[in-house]
Design an enzyme around this catalytic site. Structure first.
Site, PDB file in Angstrom:
ATOM      1  CE  LYS A 113      -6.196   8.503   8.279  1.00 57.03           C
ATOM      2  NZ  LYS A 113      -6.665   7.309   8.996  1.00 57.03           N
TER       3      LYS A 113
ATOM      4  CG  ASP B  88      -9.679   7.019   7.385  1.00 59.39           C
ATOM      5  OD1 ASP B  88      -8.705   7.222   6.627  1.00 59.39           O
ATOM      6  OD2 ASP B  88      -9.564   6.898   8.619  1.00 59.39           O
TER       7      ASP B  88
ATOM      8  NE  ARG C  97     -10.613  -1.616   4.218  1.00 56.47           N
ATOM      9  CZ  ARG C  97     -11.120  -1.824   5.435  1.00 56.47           C
ATOM     10  NH1 ARG C  97     -12.302  -2.395   5.578  1.00 56.47           N
ATOM     11  NH2 ARG C  97     -10.450  -1.466   6.501  1.00 56.47           N
TER      12      ARG C  97
ATOM     13  CG  ASP D 100      -5.544   7.992   4.816  1.00 54.21           C
ATOM     14  OD1 ASP D 100      -6.473   8.610   4.247  1.00 54.21           O
ATOM     15  OD2 ASP D 100      -5.737   7.016   5.553  1.00 54.21           O
TER      16      ASP D 100
ATOM     17  CD  GLU E 129      -6.993   5.137   2.791  1.00 60.07           C
ATOM     18  OE1 GLU E 129      -5.860   4.715   3.077  1.00 60.07           O
ATOM     19  OE2 GLU E 129      -7.841   5.410   3.658  1.00 60.07           O
TER      20      GLU E 129
ATOM     21  CE  LYS F  66      -3.161   2.536   3.064  1.00 60.33           C
ATOM     22  NZ  LYS F  66      -3.820   2.534   4.398  1.00 60.33           N
TER      23      LYS F  66
END
Length: 499
Positions: free
Chosen positions: A276, A346, A350, A269, A348, A264
């Site tokens: 977040k 959030d 996967r 993020d 994301e 990944k």
């Protein structure tokens, strides 16, 4: 960095000597006995008085005051012989290296055989090289630089009576493991504005060109043509273009039995519309820890050249917010053709991994290992100690579990019972949702990814708790750890042995 010699001459002009000692030795043995004799029993007296301890990782410095050719001796405690493991020896070396660096020692010697009476000399030499490089790591930060001289360990003379070629090979392997891990650390420690998906791809290309690997970097247009709707959806909220990085190390004529690592590569993020909390969001530059470990492993593979076909795949993007960003409730079609309803923007990682796993299979992956800072739930479960593992193949898992143990990294398996596989199939408009809430969240992530691997032997490594640490350790400063780089290199070793 390392020079090999046989036979220590205590009268020789060695500046600093490092020696391992055990707590269950009632009196000095081996090189310690020679030193004790040359110092008229001084070491024995220090043991008796308690000033010299063999407790695990206890480091004691003794000055010879001109009685020997060497100026100082660092005794490193190894604890009881029956309790000695690779991990203990490695961490003891790491503690010693930090002490040596803090006292500004530049040229040192190691009595290697004094550390390895209970484990193989190859493990001891590997641990030495790995620990000294990892523990003295420092990220080149962006603070104002001063003209102070930086002290570093410049040369290490390794004394051993074992076969020289064997020791050299083990040192080189340990060095490759450590350098690869530090490559991963550097990537994770780099701020998001200085490591975009484009920058990430450039790092991968640089390593590939250095070692002659075959590589390809897919752009947004390529992803659209291939139908990578999941990766594209995550990238919608960013001005930075996504990248799909593919690197092939072809050790054999035929492209089969391909061990594939998928990392990944979220270079930052913010969580998207499921944003977040502001507290500690700056640490989300580390959300590409899985991709960093894969890139670090690439560096080590280039140095070691194992006889295994290996593919490295890194989907890279940012997960931010703008007027085009994906929204909760959006439905996307992944490269596999399966549709996904976004219930949490959030979750994301996967999504981008789904398309990467599908693409890796199309490119010939025979075995899949995905690495990702995937879930906060794994941090709650295991803290910053262990990484979570999920699998669809018992033999593959057992091989990896042994690899992690030999690499000195902690992993623990999470279940994939039948009822868990139904937890994401609750959408009224798509094949499944990307998140079903907090319950069993780390397992949800693995179950989601299992939908894209089919029958291919697969391991999912959730390193959200272990990729970044807020405290120092025997093997380095706080910050990026480079976790799992060494475990997957050990896994590569096992595939090389079986071929």
């Amino acid at each position: 960095m390392f020079t090999i010699k046989n036979g220590i001459d205590l009268k020789e002009g060695i500046h600093t000597l490092v020696v391992g000692i055990y707590s269950d030795d009632k009196k000095p043995t081996g090189i310690t006995k020679e030193i004790d004799g040359a110092l008229n029993g001084h070491i024995t007296e220090l043991f008796k008085s308690g000033e010299l301890s063999a407790k695990l990782k206890k480091v004691t410095r003794i000055h010879t005051l001109g009685a020997l050719g060497l100026k100082s001796i660092y005794f490193v405690g190894l604890g009881k012989k029956k309790d000695l493991t690779y991990r203990n020896v490695r961490d003891a070396f790491g503690r010693a290296a930090k002490e040596l660096k803090s006292s500004k020692q530049e040229d040192i010697a190691i009595a290697l055989d004094s550390f390895g009476s209970e484990i193989e000399i190859t493990q001891t030499a590997h641990a030495l090289a790995e620990a000294f490089i990892l523990s003295t790591y420092k990220f080149e930060d962006y603070k104002e630089k001063k003209n102070d001289k930086r002290y570093e360990l410049k040369s290490i003379t390794v004394y051993s009576e074992e076969n020289e070629a064997t020791v050299i090979n083990a040192l080189k392997t340990g060095e490759a493991y450590a350098v690869g891990t530090n490559v991963a650390r550097d990537l994770v420690n780099t701020p998001g504005n200085m490591l975009t998906p484009t920058d990430f791809a450039e790092r991968a290309v640089n390593i590939s060109e250095k070692y002659g690997f075959e590589y390809d970097v897919l752009e947004r247009k390529d992803m659209m043509e291939l139908g990578m709707g999941a990766l594209l959806a995550v990238s919608q909220g960013s001005e930075q273009d996504p990248k799909m990085i593919v690197v092939k190390y072809m050790a054999k004529k035929d492209w089969n039995d391909v061990l594939t690592f998928v990392g990944k590569g979220l270079t930052f993020d913010a969580g998207g519309y499921s944003i977040k909390p502001a507290l500690n969001m700056h640490e989300m530059k580390s959300d590409m820890g899985g991709g960093a470990a894969v890139l670090g492993a690439m560096e080590a593979v280039g140095r070691l050249k194992p006889d295994v076909n290996i593919m490295f795949v890194i989907p890279s993007s940012e997960n931010l917010i703008n007027g085009s960003a994906m929204k909760p409730g959006d439905v996307m079609t992944s490269m596999s053709g399966k549709t996904i309803e976004v219930t949490n923007t959030d979750a994301e990682g996967r999504l981008i991994l789904a398309d990467a796993l599908t693409y890796a299979k199309e490119l010939g992956a025979s075995y899949l290992v995905d690495l990702a800072t995937l879930t906060g739930g794994i941090v709650v479960a295991f803290g910053d100690i262990a990484s979570g593992v999920m699998t669809n193949d018992e033999d593959f898992f057992e091989k990896f579990e042994r690899s992690a143990e030999e690499a000195g990294e902690y992993v623990w398996r999470l279940p994939m019972f039948g009822p868990y596989k139904k937890i994401l199939k609750t959408s009224d408009v798509a094949d499944f949702v990307n998140s079903a809430g907090r319950l069993a969240h780390p397992i949800q992530g693995g179950v989601f990814l299992s939908e894209f691997v089919g029958e291919t032997p697969w391991l999912h490594l959730d390193i959200a708790g272990t990729a970044y640490s807020n405290k120092t350790s025997d093997l380095g400063p706080k910050g990026a750890t480079g976790v799992m780089t060494r475990s997957i290199l050990k896994l590569i070793e096992k595939f090389e042995t079986q071929s």
